[in-house]
Scaffold this motif. Structure first.
Motif, short mmCIF file in Angstrom:
data_model
loop_
_atom_site.label_atom_id
_atom_site.label_comp_id
_atom_site.label_asym_id
_atom_site.label_seq_id
_atom_site.Cartn_x
_atom_site.Cartn_y
_atom_site.Cartn_z
N LEU A 174 10.11 18.37 -12.46
CA LEU A 174 9.89 19.57 -11.66
C LEU A 174 9.43 19.27 -10.23
CD1 LEU A 174 9.91 22.64 -11.81
CD2 LEU A 174 7.50 22.55 -12.52
N MET A 175 10.16 19.82 -9.26
CA MET A 175 9.77 19.70 -7.84
C MET A 175 10.00 21.05 -7.14
SD MET A 175 11.33 15.92 -6.87
CE MET A 175 10.45 15.69 -5.32
N PRO A 176 9.03 21.96 -7.26
CA PRO A 176 9.23 23.28 -6.63
C PRO A 176 8.77 23.34 -5.18
CG PRO A 176 7.28 23.28 -8.04
CD PRO A 176 7.77 21.87 -8.01
N SER A 219 -0.30 21.38 -0.89
CA SER A 219 0.29 22.73 -0.91
C SER A 219 1.80 22.68 -0.71
CB SER A 219 -0.39 23.62 0.12
OG SER A 219 -0.29 23.00 1.38
N GLN A 220 2.26 21.70 0.05
CA GLN A 220 3.71 21.50 0.28
C GLN A 220 4.51 21.50 -1.02
OE1 GLN A 220 4.41 17.49 1.76
NE2 GLN A 220 6.55 17.50 1.17
N LYS A 221 3.90 20.99 -2.08
CA LYS A 221 4.66 20.69 -3.30
C LYS A 221 4.92 21.92 -4.19
CE LYS A 221 5.01 16.32 -2.20
NZ LYS A 221 6.31 15.70 -1.89
N MET A 240 15.70 11.86 -6.96
CA MET A 240 16.75 10.83 -7.05
C MET A 240 16.43 9.83 -8.16
SD MET A 240 17.98 10.26 -3.13
CE MET A 240 16.49 10.36 -2.15
N TYR A 241 15.13 9.48 -8.26
CA TYR A 241 14.74 8.60 -9.37
C TYR A 241 15.08 9.29 -10.70
CZ TYR A 241 11.82 6.35 -5.76
OH TYR A 241 11.37 5.73 -4.62
N SER A 242 14.79 10.60 -10.76
CA SER A 242 15.06 11.36 -11.99
C SER A 242 16.54 11.29 -12.34
CB SER A 242 14.65 12.82 -11.81
OG SER A 242 13.28 12.92 -11.55
N CYS A 276 12.60 14.84 2.32
CA CYS A 276 13.66 14.26 1.49
C CYS A 276 13.29 14.39 0.03
CB CYS A 276 13.94 12.79 1.84
SG CYS A 276 15.27 12.15 0.80
N GLY A 277 12.20 13.72 -0.36
CA GLY A 277 11.85 13.67 -1.78
C GLY A 277 12.60 12.51 -2.40
N LEU A 278 11.88 11.71 -3.14
CA LEU A 278 12.51 10.56 -3.79
C LEU A 278 12.58 10.76 -5.29
CD1 LEU A 278 10.72 7.77 -1.73
CD2 LEU A 278 13.04 8.63 -1.43
N GLY A 285 6.21 8.66 -0.42
CA GLY A 285 7.55 8.15 -0.21
C GLY A 285 7.73 7.29 1.04
N LEU A 286 6.87 7.48 2.04
CA LEU A 286 6.99 6.65 3.24
C LEU A 286 6.92 5.17 2.87
CD1 LEU A 286 6.98 6.09 6.31
CD2 LEU A 286 4.51 6.50 6.30
N ALA A 287 6.06 4.85 1.90
CA ALA A 287 5.92 3.45 1.49
C ALA A 287 7.21 2.92 0.87
CB ALA A 287 4.76 3.32 0.49
N ALA A 291 0.85 -1.18 0.00
CA ALA A 291 0.00 0.00 0.00
C ALA A 291 0.89 1.23 0.00
CB ALA A 291 -0.88 0.01 1.25
N LYS A 292 0.53 2.21 -0.86
CA LYS A 292 1.38 3.38 -0.99
C LYS A 292 0.58 4.63 -1.32
CE LYS A 292 4.96 5.17 -4.13
NZ LYS A 292 6.17 4.85 -4.89
N THR A 293 0.86 5.71 -0.58
CA THR A 293 0.38 7.02 -1.04
C THR A 293 1.56 7.93 -1.34
OG1 THR A 293 0.30 8.08 1.15
CG2 THR A 293 -1.69 6.91 0.45
N LEU A 327 1.48 13.56 -13.73
CA LEU A 327 0.77 12.46 -13.06
C LEU A 327 0.59 12.85 -11.61
CD1 LEU A 327 -0.19 9.50 -12.55
CD2 LEU A 327 2.23 8.85 -12.41
N GLY A 328 -0.65 12.86 -11.15
CA GLY A 328 -0.83 13.21 -9.75
C GLY A 328 -2.28 13.25 -9.37
N SER A 329 -2.48 13.38 -8.06
CA SER A 329 -3.84 13.54 -7.56
C SER A 329 -3.76 14.18 -6.18
CB SER A 329 -4.56 12.20 -7.49
OG SER A 329 -3.87 11.35 -6.61
P1 ADP Z 1 5.88 12.40 -0.75
O1 ADP Z 1 6.12 11.22 0.09
O2 ADP Z 1 5.88 13.69 0.02
O3 ADP Z 1 4.67 12.28 -1.61
P2 ADP Z 1 8.33 11.59 -2.18
O4 ADP Z 1 9.04 12.26 -3.30
O5 ADP Z 1 9.13 11.18 -1.02
O6 ADP Z 1 7.14 12.57 -1.76
O7 ADP Z 1 7.65 10.26 -2.67
C1 ADP Z 1 6.59 10.20 -3.55
C2 ADP Z 1 6.50 8.79 -4.06
O8 ADP Z 1 5.18 8.55 -4.50
C3 ADP Z 1 7.40 8.51 -5.24
O9 ADP Z 1 7.75 7.15 -5.26
C4 ADP Z 1 6.49 8.86 -6.41
O10 ADP Z 1 6.89 8.24 -7.60
C5 ADP Z 1 5.18 8.35 -5.92
N1 ADP Z 1 3.99 9.01 -6.45
C6 ADP Z 1 3.48 10.20 -6.09
N2 ADP Z 1 2.35 10.46 -6.77
C7 ADP Z 1 2.14 9.40 -7.58
C8 ADP Z 1 1.13 9.06 -8.53
N3 ADP Z 1 0.12 9.86 -8.78
N4 ADP Z 1 1.24 7.87 -9.16
C9 ADP Z 1 2.28 7.05 -8.92
N5 ADP Z 1 3.26 7.31 -8.05
C10 ADP Z 1 3.19 8.47 -7.38
#
Ligand code: ADP
Ligand code: GLC
Length: 485
Positions: free
Chosen positions: A378-380, A309-311, A391-393, A386-388, A18-20, A14-16, A334-336
């Motif tokens: 883009l990550m403003p 809003s953090q983003k 690093m993936y980029s 941390c942000g992941l 970066g914690l996951a 389960a993932k929302t 891609l986002g929600s």
């Molecule tokens: P945060 O945990 O604050 O959202 P991070 O950069 O640490 O920011 O991690 C975000 C993680 O969630 C990354 O693995 C990113 O690819 C993923 N992610 C965020 N939004 C989506 C999305 N809409 N669909 C797929 N993966 C997403």
């Protein structure tokens, strides 16, 4: 060491956010280093246990979890994390975890995670597992240090157990009614006004953890400094300064197997730092998949994010039309999350068909394909623990454009500021104009294929694996074991 790692989300279950990712990749590396990890998390209705070859721990069937006056039965599913030796225990309690979402705004949100934390203690008791460390993550599991001190302290199993709380995001604090202390087995008066666990007239899970964990960590050195200041401290900076001797910033690593452009199963073509032809093919494939019109000289900007809003996307909104007017940028988004951004980007995709595409929702595979295909990312963010994705980029030859904050400041080096070391583009002042200038700086560099390739090569050859950071966690665990507060 024996570690009980407790979390509200973890890849692949389960993932929302970066914690996951961290809850999966860090325990795996720790287990490879010889530590014995038991990971506990909820069995949400979205998780299909059979897909992972998990089985029911029948010895724990209908285990009663006592929460205040009530006793709530749970079942537990057991298995291993992604073929590693990390043991996973999924807490099966439909009443709390069948909500169609990982997090809710329901009145019993606090109860959902109090149950998780009690369940983790009970599992350790049932298996007679004496942890050296209980590792909590974020507010959802931040009560465990206090529960250990006030509620489970009678049990000799935990007599040498020490606690660590990792703060992945200080803004989410788990504020709830003081009566929930009863459910957690904590003294009610500590959550009353002026009490140690009280914040904003509420019982604060995160403050409780900050004050009771033996050691605290957060997910980058810069964020560790930032949260001790008034501007980033979310009201808790005073307490964090008080505990600064016990607080470390340990940069997140990434899972270099899942995020590897030369083997990634989610992307149509593979590539590495010596041969980027696969990236060009990924670009083409993504254009087709999303309906972008894109030639080799038109730069593609990727965004994959929670819309919160953090983003910092409000900065982008102000300059978006200028960017479209004065450049040939394409956007794959891609986002929600926040409806404002969902609607705004949707509207932009209608106004600029073929140049702006939005996929609203969560899509793991598409996240990989956008990382692989984009030229820039883009990550403003106003703040970013941390942000992941940056690093993936970097790993995927996609040049990050970031605000210099938190982990973004620790991982991306500006190409103009550091001509010999630069890996991306970054800015100090989070204003729309500065963001616009930074994007145009990146677009200038993009014009020169040779300079761009140098940036890509540098980024792709950086080491963001967990190797070093996992050792820092072990060091923190060891220091917790020798120095209890
Ligand atoms: P945060 O945990 O604050 O959202 P991070 O950069 O640490 O920011 O991690 C975000 C993680 O969630 C990354 O693995 C990113 O690819 C993923 N992610 C965020 N939004 C989506 C999305 N809409 N669909 C797929 N993966 C997403
Ligand atoms: C949080 C932060 C993010 C960090 C992630 C994993 O969600 O917002 O910056 O990378 O946790 O630690």
């Amino acid at each position: 060491m024996n570690v009980c790692f407790v979390t509200s989300e973890c890849v692949p279950f389960a993932k929302t956010g970066g914690l996951a990712d961290v809850s999966s990749s860090l325990p795996i590396v720790l287990s490879q280093k010889g530590h014995k990890i038991k990971l506990v998390m909820p069995l949400y209705d979205s998780i299909s246990v059979l897909d992972y070859g998990f089985f029911k721990a029948s010895e724990l069937d209908r285990t009663e979890i006592v929460m205040g006056q009530e006793s709530i039965p749970i079942d537990v599913w057991y298995g291993h994390l992604l073929g590693s030796s990390v043991e996973v225990y999924l807490i099966d309690c439909p009443r709390f975890y069948h909500r169609g979402r990982i997090y809710t705004d329901d009145n019993d949100e606090a109860d959902r995670f109090i149950l998780l934390q009690h369940a983790a203690f009970v599992i350790m008791q049932r298996y007679n597992f004496s942890p050296d460390i209980i590792h909590s993550n974020d507010w959802q599991t931040a009560l465990m240090p206090a529960m250990l001190k006030y509620h489970y302290n009678w049990d000799r199993l935990f007599s040498t157990t020490r606690t660590v709380l990792s703060i992945h995001n200080l803004a989410y604090q788990g504020l709830t009614h003081p009566d929930f202390t009863f459910r957690a087995g904590l003294p009610r008066e500590l959550a009353d006004n002026g009490g140690l666990f009280e914040w904003s007239n509420s019982f604060s899970f995160l403050k409780t953890g900050i004050l009771t964990a033996d050691k605290l960590s957060t997910v980058s050195p810069t964020y560790a400094r930032e949260i001790q200041t008034d501007s980033f401290g979310e009201g808790l900076d005073g307490l964090l300064r008080m505990r600064s001797d016990s607080l470390r910033g340990i940069l997140n690593g990434i899972d270099t197997e899942i995020w590897n452009p030369s083997t990634d199963p989610f992307i149509p073509n593979h590539f590495d730092e010596n041969d980027l032809s696969g990236k060009v093919a990924c670009r083409l494939a993504l254009s087709k998949e999303l309906g972008l019109s894109l030639d080799a000289n038109e730069p593609l900007m990727g965004i994959v994010s929670r819309f919160a809003s953090q983003k910092g996307f409000d900065l982008l909104v102000v300059i978006f039309k200028d960017l479209m007017k004065y450049s040939n940028l394409r956007f794959a988004i891609l986002g929600s999350g926040d409806a404002f951004y969902e609607n705004y980007f949707e509207q932009m995709s209608k106004e600029y068909p073929g140049r702006v595409v939005l996929y609203k929702g969560f899509n793991e595979g598409l996240a990989h394909r956008i990382e692989a295909a984009s030229d820039m990312f883009l990550m403003p963010s106003y703040y970013e623990p941390c942000g992941l994705n940056q690093m993936y980029s970097l790993r995927y030859g996609t040049i990050p454009i970031v605000h210099k904050t938190g982990g973004l400041a620790d991982t991306v080096f500006d190409a103009d500021e550091f001509p010999m070391l630069g890996t991306g583009f970054s800015f100090w002042n989070a204003t729309p104009d500065v963001l616009k200038d930074t994007i145009f700086r990146a677009l200038d560099w993009f014009e020169s294929k040779k300079k761009w390739k140098t940036l890509q090569f540098r980024g792709m050859t950086q080491d963001f694996s967990w190797t070093k950071s996992a050792d820092e966690y072990v060091d923190m665990y060891q220091s917790a074991v020798v120095t209890a507060i």
